[in-house]
Design a protein around this motif. Structure first.
Motif, PDB file in Angstrom:
ATOM      1  N   VAL A   1       0.867  -1.182   0.000  1.00 50.98           N
ATOM      2  CA  VAL A   1       0.000   0.000   0.000  1.00 50.98           C
ATOM      3  C   VAL A   1       0.902   1.229   0.000  1.00 50.98           C
ATOM      4  O   VAL A   1       1.715   1.405   0.900  1.00 50.98           O
ATOM      5  CB  VAL A   1      -0.936   0.012   1.225  1.00 50.98           C
ATOM      6  N   ARG A   2       0.771   2.048  -1.024  1.00 52.15           N
ATOM      7  CA  ARG A   2       1.634   3.217  -1.175  1.00 52.15           C
ATOM      8  C   ARG A   2       0.967   4.458  -0.596  1.00 52.15           C
ATOM      9  O   ARG A   2      -0.244   4.638  -0.682  1.00 52.15           O
ATOM     10  CB  ARG A   2       1.873   3.490  -2.654  1.00 52.15           C
ATOM     11  N   GLY A   3       1.821   5.347  -0.061  1.00 55.51           N
ATOM     12  CA  GLY A   3       1.334   6.609   0.492  1.00 55.51           C
ATOM     13  C   GLY A   3       0.687   7.476  -0.585  1.00 55.51           C
ATOM     14  O   GLY A   3       1.038   7.390  -1.755  1.00 55.51           O
ATOM     15  N   VAL A   4      -0.268   8.282  -0.174  1.00 55.97           N
ATOM     16  CA  VAL A   4      -0.919   9.205  -1.103  1.00 55.97           C
ATOM     17  C   VAL A   4      -0.955  10.600  -0.487  1.00 55.97           C
ATOM     18  O   VAL A   4      -0.745  10.763   0.716  1.00 55.97           O
ATOM     19  CB  VAL A   4      -2.363   8.759  -1.447  1.00 55.97           C
ATOM     20  N   ARG A   5      -1.211  11.581  -1.326  1.00 54.98           N
ATOM     21  CA  ARG A   5      -1.325  12.952  -0.833  1.00 54.98           C
ATOM     22  C   ARG A   5      -2.746  13.241  -0.392  1.00 54.98           C
ATOM     23  O   ARG A   5      -3.687  12.611  -0.841  1.00 54.98           O
ATOM     24  CB  ARG A   5      -0.912  13.932  -1.924  1.00 54.98           C
ATOM     25  N   GLY A   6      -2.866  14.233   0.486  1.00 55.49           N
ATOM     26  CA  GLY A   6      -4.196  14.699   0.866  1.00 55.49           C
ATOM     27  C   GLY A   6      -4.898  13.815   1.887  1.00 55.49           C
ATOM     28  O   GLY A   6      -6.120  13.844   1.989  1.00 55.49           O
ATOM     29  N   VAL A   7      -4.145  13.027   2.641  1.00 53.74           N
ATOM     30  CA  VAL A   7      -4.785  12.171   3.643  1.00 53.74           C
ATOM     31  C   VAL A   7      -5.401  12.997   4.773  1.00 53.74           C
ATOM     32  O   VAL A   7      -6.531  12.730   5.204  1.00 53.74           O
ATOM     33  CB  VAL A   7      -3.768  11.136   4.205  1.00 53.74           C
ATOM     34  N   LEU A   8      -4.695  14.031   5.222  1.00 54.26           N
ATOM     35  CA  LEU A   8      -5.228  14.821   6.338  1.00 54.26           C
ATOM     36  C   LEU A   8      -6.585  15.460   6.019  1.00 54.26           C
ATOM     37  O   LEU A   8      -7.546  15.258   6.766  1.00 54.26           O
ATOM     38  CB  LEU A   8      -4.196  15.862   6.789  1.00 54.26           C
TER      39      LEU A   8
END
Ligand SMILES: [Zn+2]
Length: 515
Positions: free
Chosen positions: A119-126
């Motif tokens: 599972v790769r990190g993504v932007r805009g999680v917050l």
């Protein structure tokens, strides 16, 4: 094999605005087919390939049946690969390969899948998790790298997923009553302003220090002009150390913006120090204002939201970049219009411009070896003049430091100055409670020229003479009034006196209007 339905939750983002998305998968008999509905962009529409391959790596064989995935509501475009993980969870549930999947219907999933199942990190999680929490979601499964930022949100339990196999295993165990394993709490909780540069480091420069304090007090934009090497950058960097620290709400907002621009994993704790952002003078309009293909990424002005935007060598910036600052300075936000979407990002920043006195930097008329011709100096100054400088209340000259200044006692620390700024901010909040302004720097000139805020003639006599004689424009007059109010607030006076007005006038020594 049971064929049927699988459901889970995710969030789509337009700018910082999140929308809860229902991810629904349907597996039925029929010709092999795997398609995504609900306005996916190219990256999102390619999810079937990644999901199939990640599932195989996790030890599952996704049936070659007719698989339909729908992301609703359809009116919001779904961008990027962040929907891979929720799609995989919904599809594996529908295919009967993920047990305990009923539980997943209430859980938010975000994450891109690598072909090997990671599972790769993504932007805009917050911002996504903030929206989910607002909508009552209590459990969020995010990529391991994004756990730190997701944990900044109150009221949700964060589960960090390294692989698709992990997630499938959790739900299988949950079917027998085991809770989804929560990510460990962050080892160091730092929810406060950080230590860093300090105003005490600045040698001499009494006028620039005063200008900095007034800028922080009244939210006045600032121009520092002076030859290279006098410490303009050092001063600008310290402005954020005397600004009031961000509230938790404000810090969440600035971190949500960073969540869209920084790499995954770069946000782990809540820094209450206002941001300091210094784009290079070669920066493009998109880098400064925001843009990019596909997902519209916030620019420097939004990363500087609630903090300081520092333009070193400001006249060297492209005219189009300086131009694009005007609207945000007015409205506190930037609007980026695209063919299919309009994205708004907050951009309420304190602008600090630094400029050399002339193109060669040595300074005209100071007996220094300036080689610039008057026309070149005028052209250089002219790049900044006009509507942009109209918004810059404080324009000071920063001279080279003489050795005598070394003997001075150490200047005041940021902490001492910040305390004065905080109390002066309180006075402004009370005074402008009726208007929409927080600080003197945002108050329109006409408000200050009319009752009840018009100052007695005796107080403004010096200023009035300058206006009458044409040495000051009306806009310049208003800028002095705004600064005078901040000087009074710092001094604990309820109304500016003649000295405050004189100070406002004196802090215009660095004006780039070619002499
Ligand atoms: Zn020169």
């Amino acid at each position: 094999m049971t064929l049927g339905l699988g459901r889970t939750l995710s969030v789509a983002l337009t700018g910082l605005d999140g929308t809860l998305v229902d991810v629904e998968a349907h597996v039925a008999q029929g010709l092999p087919h795997f398609a995504i509905g609900g306005v996916p962009d190219t990256a999102c529409a390619q999810a079937p390939d990644r999901v199939r391959s990640a599932a195989v790596s996790a030890g599952f064989h996704v049936p070659t049946h007719r698989i339909t995935v729908n992301l609703s509501r359809a009116s919001f475009p779904k961008r990027g690969a962040r929907f891979d993980l929720p799609i995989a969870v919904a599809v594996l549930t529908a295919a009967g390969l993920l047990r305990g999947g009923a539980l997943a219907a209430e859980v938010l999933h975000l994450g891109e899948l690598a072909l090997d199942g990671r599972v790769r990190g993504v932007r805009g999680v917050l911002p996504s998790v903030l929206e989910a929490a607002r909508r009552g979601v209590r459990h969020v499964v995010v990529p391991l790298e994004n756990v730190g930022e997701a944990q900044l949100v109150d009221g949700v339990t964060v589960h960090g997923a390294a692989t698709l196999r992990d997630v499938v295993g959790w739900y299988a165990a949950a079917e027998h009553g085991a809770p989804l394993p929560a990510a460990p709490a962050p080892s160091v909780v730092r929810d406060e302003a950080r230590s860093g540069p300090d105003l005490a480091d600045v040698v001499g420069q009494p006028e620039a220090r005063l200008a900095l304090e007034l800028a922080a007090t009244g939210g006045h934009h600032l121009l520092l002009s002076g030859p290279p090497g006098v410490g303009k950058t050092m001063l600008a960097e310290r402005l954020v150390t005397v600004l009031p620290p961000l509230t938790r709400e404000e810090a969440l907002e600035t971190h949500a913006i960073r969540s869209l621009t920084d790499g995954a994993g770069d946000i782990g704790d809540l820094d209450r120090t206002p941001p300091f952002v210094a784009p290079h003078h070669s920066s493009s309009v998109a880098a400064v204002a925001g843009g990019g293909t596909g997902v519209v990424v916030p620019g420097a002005i939004s990363r500087a939201h609630r903090g300081v935007l520092f333009l070193d060598e400001a006249p060297e910036f492209k005219g189009s970049v300086l131009q694009v600052l005007r609207q945000p300075l007015e409205s506190g936000e930037v609007v980026i219009a695209r063919a299919r979407q309009v994205v708004r990002y907050p951009a309420r920043f304190l602008l600090v411009l630094a400029a050399n006195p002339c193109p060669c930097g040595r300074g005209w008329g100071k007996g220094l070896e300036c080689t610039c011709r008057p026309m070149e100096i005028r052209a250089y100054a002219g790049r900044l003049s006009g509507p942009l400088l109209d918004r810059v209340d404080l324009q000071v000259h920063v001279p080279p430091v003489r050795r005598a200044a070394f003997a001075d006692e150490t200047g005041e620390s940021s902490e001492v100055v910040a305390a004065r700024v905080a109390s002066a901010r309180g006075a402004q909040r009370e005074r402008w409670a009726e208007g929409a302004w927080v600080t003197n720097g945002l108050v329109p000139g006409h408000v200050l020229r009319r009752p009840p805020f018009r100052l007695p003639a005796a107080t403004t006599a010096l200023l009035d003479r300058q206006l009458d004689s044409g040495r000051l424009t009306l806009r310049g007059y208003d800028r002095v009034l705004r600064v005078a109010w901040s000087a009074a607030d710092l001094g604990g006076r309820s109304v500016p006196d003649a000295d405050d007005v004189a100070m406002g006038l004196s802090l215009r020594t660095g004006e780039l209007v070619a002499a």
